[in-house]
Design a protein around this motif. Structure first.
Motif, mmCIF file in Angstrom:
data_model
loop_
_atom_site.group_PDB
_atom_site.id
_atom_site.type_symbol
_atom_site.label_atom_id
_atom_site.label_comp_id
_atom_site.label_asym_id
_atom_site.label_seq_id
_atom_site.Cartn_x
_atom_site.Cartn_y
_atom_site.Cartn_z
ATOM 1 N N SER A 1 18.484 99.559 29.866
ATOM 2 C CA SER A 1 18.248 100.455 31.264
ATOM 3 C C SER A 1 17.789 101.822 30.965
ATOM 4 N N GLY A 2 18.010 102.235 29.682
ATOM 5 C CA GLY A 2 17.977 103.687 29.324
ATOM 6 C C GLY A 2 19.261 104.404 29.677
ATOM 7 N N TYR A 3 20.358 103.773 29.540
ATOM 8 C CA TYR A 3 21.651 104.352 29.631
ATOM 9 C C TYR A 3 22.037 104.787 31.177
ATOM 10 N N VAL A 4 21.403 104.153 32.306
ATOM 11 C CA VAL A 4 21.632 104.484 33.741
ATOM 12 C C VAL A 4 22.914 103.859 34.152
ATOM 13 N N HIS A 5 23.469 104.547 35.350
ATOM 14 C CA HIS A 5 24.679 104.041 35.962
ATOM 15 C C HIS A 5 25.791 104.090 35.161
ATOM 16 N N SER A 6 25.996 105.210 34.379
ATOM 17 C CA SER A 6 27.079 105.300 33.368
ATOM 18 C C SER A 6 28.411 105.137 34.156
ATOM 19 N N GLY A 7 28.604 105.666 35.134
ATOM 20 C CA GLY A 7 29.937 105.402 35.864
ATOM 21 C C GLY A 7 30.278 103.846 36.066
ATOM 22 N N PHE A 8 29.228 103.192 36.710
ATOM 23 C CA PHE A 8 29.535 102.021 36.992
ATOM 24 C C PHE A 8 29.443 101.030 35.612
ATOM 25 N N ILE B 1 33.130 97.876 32.190
ATOM 26 C CA ILE B 1 33.811 97.620 30.928
ATOM 27 C C ILE B 1 35.219 97.574 30.876
ATOM 28 N N LEU B 2 35.712 98.450 31.756
ATOM 29 C CA LEU B 2 37.256 98.485 31.976
ATOM 30 C C LEU B 2 37.671 97.243 32.711
ATOM 31 N N ILE B 3 37.007 96.572 33.699
ATOM 32 C CA ILE B 3 37.446 95.526 34.424
ATOM 33 C C ILE B 3 37.220 94.131 33.345
ATOM 34 N N MET B 4 36.061 94.312 32.538
ATOM 35 C CA MET B 4 35.814 93.214 31.556
ATOM 36 C C MET B 4 37.132 93.292 30.588
ATOM 37 N N TYR C 1 26.647 92.978 38.615
ATOM 38 C CA TYR C 1 26.202 93.750 37.466
ATOM 39 C C TYR C 1 24.765 93.353 36.875
ATOM 40 N N LYS C 2 24.257 92.124 37.086
ATOM 41 C CA LYS C 2 22.931 91.943 36.871
ATOM 42 C C LYS C 2 21.866 92.415 38.011
ATOM 43 N N ARG C 3 22.394 92.432 39.121
ATOM 44 C CA ARG C 3 21.462 93.206 40.099
ATOM 45 C C ARG C 3 21.292 94.640 39.881
ATOM 46 N N LYS C 4 22.528 95.203 39.611
ATOM 47 C CA LYS C 4 22.423 96.754 39.337
ATOM 48 C C LYS C 4 21.717 97.012 38.380
#
Length: 242
Positions: free
Chosen positions: A84-91, A96-99, A202-205
């Motif tokens: 994605s070009g490293y977008v939505h970094s906070g999301f 990653i934390l949830i995973m 996640y996929k839709r984001k």
């Protein structure tokens, strides 16, 4: 081992009924969509066999499989983030934390009693498979049209009802009373649905249909095992609190 083969025969019965359902669903589709539906069913059956026998023969194999799924899952999350070009970094960091939390629970689950692991996987498989089948056969009302347009209220209810009733079929695997088996099946359905919903968000984001094309007709590891990771984490939590 005798119990494992007895349970496997029941699974074949579920798959036969599911195949009948897919047949009626496919009759309304174009040839290409029909072919994709059968490919998805075939490889879902292969994956189910791999997981089932990794649990049934020796849970060490399932533990190894769990590590592969976890490692591959993190890779797929990062791959979409990178593409994605490293977008939505906070999301991405929250994901990653949830995973990480879910994966820790899933790994603990892989070390639990063989019967509990097998029962959980069986109920999860029934819920996942029959949610899709009942949804495609009878679905009318969209559950989350913007996040997961193919999921319906009827599919969720159908899958949950069949999964909970299946607890009575498989309860001897965990040697529990009917009420306890039904309650456990309800917990599995809730966490399985949560895992699937989280995957869809996640996929839709990141605007993709699948995490990868690793498993023909089924997508990537997280497309196939999202609910298993969430279910394992849920059962680990439920066992800790019980």
């Amino acid at each position: 081992m005798k119990t494992v083969w007895s349970v496997y025969l029941v699974i074949l019965g579920y798959y036969f009924l599911g195949t009948v359902g897919i047949y009626f669903i496919n009759r309304r589709k174009e040839p290409r969509a029909k072919r994709e539906g059968w490919i998805k069913l075939l490889f879902a059956f292969i994956v189910t066999n791999i997981v089932f026998f990794s649990i049934g023969f020796n849970t060490l194999f399932f533990r190894i499989l769990a590590v592969i799924i976890i490692g591959g899952g993190f890779f797929e999350l990062f791959k979409l983030y990178r593409q994605s070009g490293y977008v939505h970094s906070g999301f991405f960091l929250v994901s990653i934390l949830i995973m990480a939390v879910a994966s820790a629970g899933f790994f603990l689950f892989s070390r639990m009693d063989q019967g509990l692991i097998l029962f959980s996987f069986l109920i999860l498989s029934v819920f996942d498979g029959y949610s899709q089948i009942t949804g495609q056969l009878f679905g009318r009302r969209k559950l989350f049209p913007k996040v997961s347009p193919n999921k319906t209220v009827e599919g969720l209810i159908g899958g949950a009802v069949i999964a909970v009733l299946s607890a009575l079929v498989f309860r001897n695997v965990i040697h529990e009373e009917p009420f306890k088996a039904i309650m456990l099946a309800a917990v599995i359905a809730v966490f399985a649905f949560a895992g699937d919903a989280a995957k869809s968000v996640y996929k839709r984001k990141y605007g993709v249909k699948n995490f990868s094309n690793l498993i023909p007709g089924n997508g990537g590891l997280l497309d196939r095992f999202d609910s298993l990771i969430a279910t394992g984490a849920g059962i680990a939590l439920f066992s800790f609190l019980a």
